[in-house]
Motif scaffolding. Structure first.
Motif, short mmCIF file in Angstrom:
data_model
loop_
_atom_site.label_atom_id
_atom_site.label_comp_id
_atom_site.label_asym_id
_atom_site.label_seq_id
_atom_site.Cartn_x
_atom_site.Cartn_y
_atom_site.Cartn_z
N LYS A 61 56.48 13.34 4.68
CA LYS A 61 57.23 14.55 4.96
C LYS A 61 56.25 15.69 5.22
O LYS A 61 55.24 15.82 4.53
CB LYS A 61 58.15 14.90 3.80
CG LYS A 61 59.33 13.95 3.66
CD LYS A 61 60.28 14.42 2.56
CE LYS A 61 61.49 13.51 2.45
NZ LYS A 61 62.45 13.94 1.41
N LYS A 62 56.57 16.54 6.19
CA LYS A 62 55.66 17.61 6.60
C LYS A 62 56.02 18.93 5.93
O LYS A 62 57.19 19.31 5.87
CB LYS A 62 55.69 17.75 8.12
CG LYS A 62 55.14 16.52 8.84
CD LYS A 62 55.12 16.71 10.34
CE LYS A 62 54.51 15.48 11.02
NZ LYS A 62 54.48 15.62 12.49
N PHE A 63 54.97 19.61 5.47
CA PHE A 63 55.13 20.89 4.79
C PHE A 63 54.13 21.90 5.35
O PHE A 63 53.17 21.52 6.03
CB PHE A 63 54.90 20.75 3.28
CG PHE A 63 55.91 19.87 2.59
CD1 PHE A 63 57.02 20.42 1.98
CD2 PHE A 63 55.73 18.49 2.53
CE1 PHE A 63 57.95 19.62 1.33
CE2 PHE A 63 56.64 17.68 1.89
CZ PHE A 63 57.77 18.25 1.28
N ILE A 64 54.36 23.17 5.03
CA ILE A 64 53.37 24.21 5.31
C ILE A 64 53.13 25.03 4.04
O ILE A 64 54.02 25.14 3.18
CB ILE A 64 53.81 25.15 6.45
CG1 ILE A 64 55.09 25.90 6.07
CG2 ILE A 64 53.98 24.40 7.76
CD1 ILE A 64 55.34 27.10 6.92
N ARG A 106 47.19 31.87 5.23
CA ARG A 106 47.08 31.85 6.68
C ARG A 106 45.72 31.30 7.06
O ARG A 106 44.70 31.71 6.49
CB ARG A 106 47.25 33.26 7.27
CG ARG A 106 48.70 33.72 7.29
CD ARG A 106 48.85 35.09 7.89
NE ARG A 106 50.22 35.56 7.70
CZ ARG A 106 50.59 36.83 7.66
NH1 ARG A 106 49.68 37.77 7.77
NH2 ARG A 106 51.84 37.17 7.50
N ASP A 107 45.71 30.40 8.00
CA ASP A 107 44.46 29.80 8.46
C ASP A 107 43.80 30.74 9.45
O ASP A 107 43.87 30.56 10.67
CB ASP A 107 44.74 28.43 9.10
CG ASP A 107 43.45 27.64 9.31
OD1 ASP A 107 42.37 28.17 9.00
OD2 ASP A 107 43.54 26.51 9.81
N GLU A 108 43.17 31.79 8.91
CA GLU A 108 42.52 32.79 9.74
C GLU A 108 41.42 32.15 10.59
O GLU A 108 40.64 31.34 10.10
CB GLU A 108 41.91 33.89 8.88
CG GLU A 108 42.91 34.78 8.19
CD GLU A 108 43.49 35.86 9.09
OE1 GLU A 108 43.06 35.93 10.28
OE2 GLU A 108 44.36 36.60 8.64
N LYS A 109 41.40 32.53 11.86
CA LYS A 109 40.37 32.00 12.75
C LYS A 109 38.99 32.41 12.28
O LYS A 109 38.04 31.62 12.33
CB LYS A 109 40.61 32.49 14.18
CG LYS A 109 39.67 31.89 15.21
CD LYS A 109 40.03 32.37 16.62
CE LYS A 109 39.11 31.73 17.65
NZ LYS A 109 39.45 32.18 19.03
N SER A 162 41.59 37.21 4.51
CA SER A 162 41.25 35.97 3.83
C SER A 162 42.31 34.91 4.07
O SER A 162 43.42 35.20 4.52
CB SER A 162 41.08 36.21 2.32
OG SER A 162 42.23 36.81 1.78
N THR A 163 41.98 33.68 3.76
CA THR A 163 42.91 32.56 3.96
C THR A 163 44.01 32.57 2.90
O THR A 163 45.17 32.31 3.20
CB THR A 163 42.14 31.22 3.90
OG1 THR A 163 41.12 31.25 4.91
CG2 THR A 163 43.07 30.04 4.16
N GLU A 164 43.64 32.86 1.68
CA GLU A 164 44.60 32.97 0.57
C GLU A 164 44.64 34.41 0.11
O GLU A 164 43.59 35.03 -0.08
CB GLU A 164 44.17 32.06 -0.59
CG GLU A 164 45.08 32.14 -1.80
CD GLU A 164 44.51 31.38 -3.00
OE1 GLU A 164 44.79 30.19 -3.11
OE2 GLU A 164 43.76 32.01 -3.78
N GLU A 171 48.25 28.04 15.13
CA GLU A 171 47.20 27.46 14.28
C GLU A 171 46.99 28.21 12.97
O GLU A 171 46.24 27.75 12.12
CB GLU A 171 45.89 27.39 15.07
CG GLU A 171 45.95 26.41 16.24
CD GLU A 171 44.63 26.32 16.98
OE1 GLU A 171 43.74 27.17 16.72
OE2 GLU A 171 44.47 25.41 17.81
N GLU A 172 47.66 29.36 12.80
CA GLU A 172 47.54 30.08 11.52
C GLU A 172 48.29 29.37 10.40
O GLU A 172 48.03 29.60 9.23
CB GLU A 172 48.07 31.51 11.66
CG GLU A 172 47.12 32.44 12.40
CD GLU A 172 47.55 33.89 12.30
OE1 GLU A 172 48.56 34.16 11.63
OE2 GLU A 172 46.87 34.74 12.89
N LEU A 173 49.25 28.51 10.75
CA LEU A 173 49.99 27.76 9.74
C LEU A 173 49.12 26.63 9.19
O LEU A 173 48.51 25.88 9.94
CB LEU A 173 51.26 27.17 10.34
CG LEU A 173 52.40 28.13 10.66
CD1 LEU A 173 53.57 27.36 11.25
CD2 LEU A 173 52.84 28.90 9.41
N ILE A 174 49.08 26.52 7.87
CA ILE A 174 48.36 25.42 7.22
C ILE A 174 49.37 24.32 6.91
O ILE A 174 50.29 24.51 6.11
CB ILE A 174 47.67 25.90 5.93
CG1 ILE A 174 46.65 27.00 6.26
CG2 ILE A 174 46.98 24.73 5.23
CD1 ILE A 174 45.97 27.59 5.05
#
Length: 532
Positions: free
Chosen positions: A108-111, A146-149, A158-160, A97-100
């Motif tokens: 098309k799927k990206f991260i 990273r999608d930090e919990k 941080s997320t960014e 779940e850390e992947l955005i």
């Protein structure tokens, strides 16, 4: 390269806060908000205002310069990555779940990139075609996501965030290990440039893959324990002493025994007498007699080719890297404890007082901030993307790879944690947003003060010194407090009284002292102290 911008505060965004912001738990988070470096947009997302961004630019320039000197090639990789590469490597499951994740209009799927191992390997699959191109290293200074919990501690988690990430490619494991040791030295150089106190620990490489991994952690003192930062040297290495003695069985392939202990300890002769491999009676040998052609104190080749049997004291067992010191000479050779040492034996004359001292130092450390991480990835990614190259013998072999990261945001936070006081931040000169501030007292009421303040400002500007000229209609107390808060290392205070006496007041943020310096000497003095 220096930032040459000089500013008047009336044209600058000096967004300082007097009170401690709510929900800021760490010193760095509090001071970055109060000094007007950052502002929170959403949980884990921060905007960097002019003061903070000036610091970022200086930090990145130092890192760029050192990486370029080593020969690394700077690149810029896309922030948006096709998800299929992460599916192929299997790391989508590891990161979870850390992947955005994103989906475009074509479905098309990206991260959003947390790191770039898959992408750089995919690109190099087509760009590197011969072993003659190796070894080679690429690096970038780029945003990561990273999608930090639970984002917390300001920019520490941080997320960014901003990172320097580097990737090296090699024809074999031996080449990778040589680069890994060089990068270790480079990281020490980088973190020392920022006057950080840090240590190195072996780390888990599970999310990246590969075998060997080390992390660099800045040590953060507990409140009221700043003294330990002044009393200790950089903790990431231990300075050691090496003694050479004759080996007992001359038929063995080892010619001598090397004894390694911490520099602050002494060898216990009685303990040595119980070691069967050492020739008795014990006689210490000089390096020049062992290696008469050696100009430096040690050559790593003599260690790894098994001509010397190495015994290290138990008290250095947990330290992965050392500075070697013998016969009053120092060498920055880096050692792997599990490769080069033959035995760990208690050979030092240590006592309980030493343990008490070490325990007392450790009690003063509150937490650590990871500021760097390096990995030997071996052939994990090249095997995933089937990247092979013919070696000198014409045999196809998978390319070996290493990756090396530095957290820019975390470096800045760690510096503030280690270099601050009740007044605010105390930046090292080489990364301070400005080098010098000028405070002209009652500038709007004194023609004399305004004249000399402006004259001094323009003369220093000609010398390419970074200055913040405080021309606000504020009290001296407010202006002085703001300059201390944002951490400018040097200050010049000009008053009508001082001008009439033909001097200005020089202020040092580091030690808080104010000295009177003559008008004829101040330019020369500032030029001297602002060199870095």
């Amino acid at each position: 390269m220096r930032t040459l911008l000089t500013m008047y505060t009336k044209k600058y965004l000096l967004s300082t806060l007097k009170e401690k912001p709510a929900h800021s738990k760490t010193i760095s988070h509090q001071l970055m908000l109060r000094a007007g470096m950052i502002r929170m947009l959403s949980s884990g997302l921060y905007s960097w205002l002019p003061t903070g961004y000036r610091v970022i630019k200086k930090v990145t320039r130092i890192i760029q310069k050192i990486m370029n000197q080593y020969g690394a090639l700077e690149i810029c990789l896309p922030l948006l990555q096709p998800k299929k590469f992460w599916d192929q490597s299997g790391r989508n499951q590891l990161y979870g779940e850390e992947l955005i994740s994103l989906t475009d209009r074509r479905n098309k799927k990206f991260i959003l990139s947390p790191t770039h191992e898959e992408i750089i390997t995919y690109i190099m699959h087509y760009e590197i075609n011969s072993y003659k191109q190796l070894p080679i290293m690429f690096y970038q200074i780029q945003k990561k996501f990273r999608d930090e919990k639970r984002p917390q501690f300001g920019v520490i988690r941080s997320t960014e965030f901003l990172m320097k990430d580097a990737y090296s490619f090699h024809i074999d494991q031996n080449s990778l290990e040589k680069t890994y040791q060089k990068i270790f030295k480079i990281y020490i150089k980088i973190f020392n440039k920022f006057q950080l106190i840090f240590q190195v620990n072996k780390a888990d490489a599970s999310t990246m893959g590969g075998s060997i991994s080390h992390e660099f952690n800045a040590l953060i003192p507990k409140k009221n324990s700043q003294i330990f930062l002044k009393n200790l040297n950089y903790i990431q290495t231990k300075e050691i002493k090496i003694f050479f003695v004759a080996i007992k069985n001359k038929k063995k392939k080892n010619a001598y025994v090397a004894l390694i202990i911490n520099k602050i300890h002494q060898i216990n002769i009685k303990k040595l007498e119980n070691i069967s491999i050492i020739n008795q009676p014990i006689k210490f040998l000089k390096i020049k007699n062992i290696f008469p052609k050696m100009q430096n104190i040690l050559n790593i080749k003599h260690i790894i080719d098994n001509t010397i049997y190495i015994i290290a004291d138990l008290h250095v067992k947990k330290i992965p890297y050392f500075i070697i010191n013998t016969e009053k000479k120092v060498s920055n050779i880096l050692w792997y404890q599990d490769i080069f040492f033959h035995e760990f034996i208690d050979i030092s004359n240590i006592n309980r007082d030493n343990f008490s001292l070490n325990e007392e130092k450790n009690k003063k450390i509150e937490k650590k901030i990871e500021i760097g991480h390096i990995f030997q990835l071996n052939t994990k990614y090249s095997s995933i993307f089937n990247k092979k190259i013919k070696n000198k013998k014409g045999k196809n072999t998978f390319v070996h790879m290493g990756c090396y990261g530095i957290g820019i945001n975390r470096i800045i936070a760690a510096i503030i944690e280690q270099h601050s006081d009740k007044k605010g931040i105390k930046w090292p000169s080489n990364i301070a947003p400005f080098q010098v501030f000028i405070i002209p007292i009652q500038i709007n009421k004194s023609i004399l003060v305004k004249k000399y303040a402006e004259l001094l400002y323009h003369e220093l500007k000609k010398e390419k010194i970074e200055i913040l000229f405080d021309n606000r209609s504020e009290s001296f107390g407010k202006m002085f407090a703001d300059m201390n808060l944002i951490g400018i290392p040097h200050g010049i205070i000009i008053s009508q009284k001082s001008i009439k006496m033909k001097y200005v007041e020089y202020y040092s943020r580091d030690n808080g002292l104010i000295n009177n310096i003559s008008l004829t000497s101040i330019i020369k003095y500032i030029k001297k102290i602002t060199k870095y």
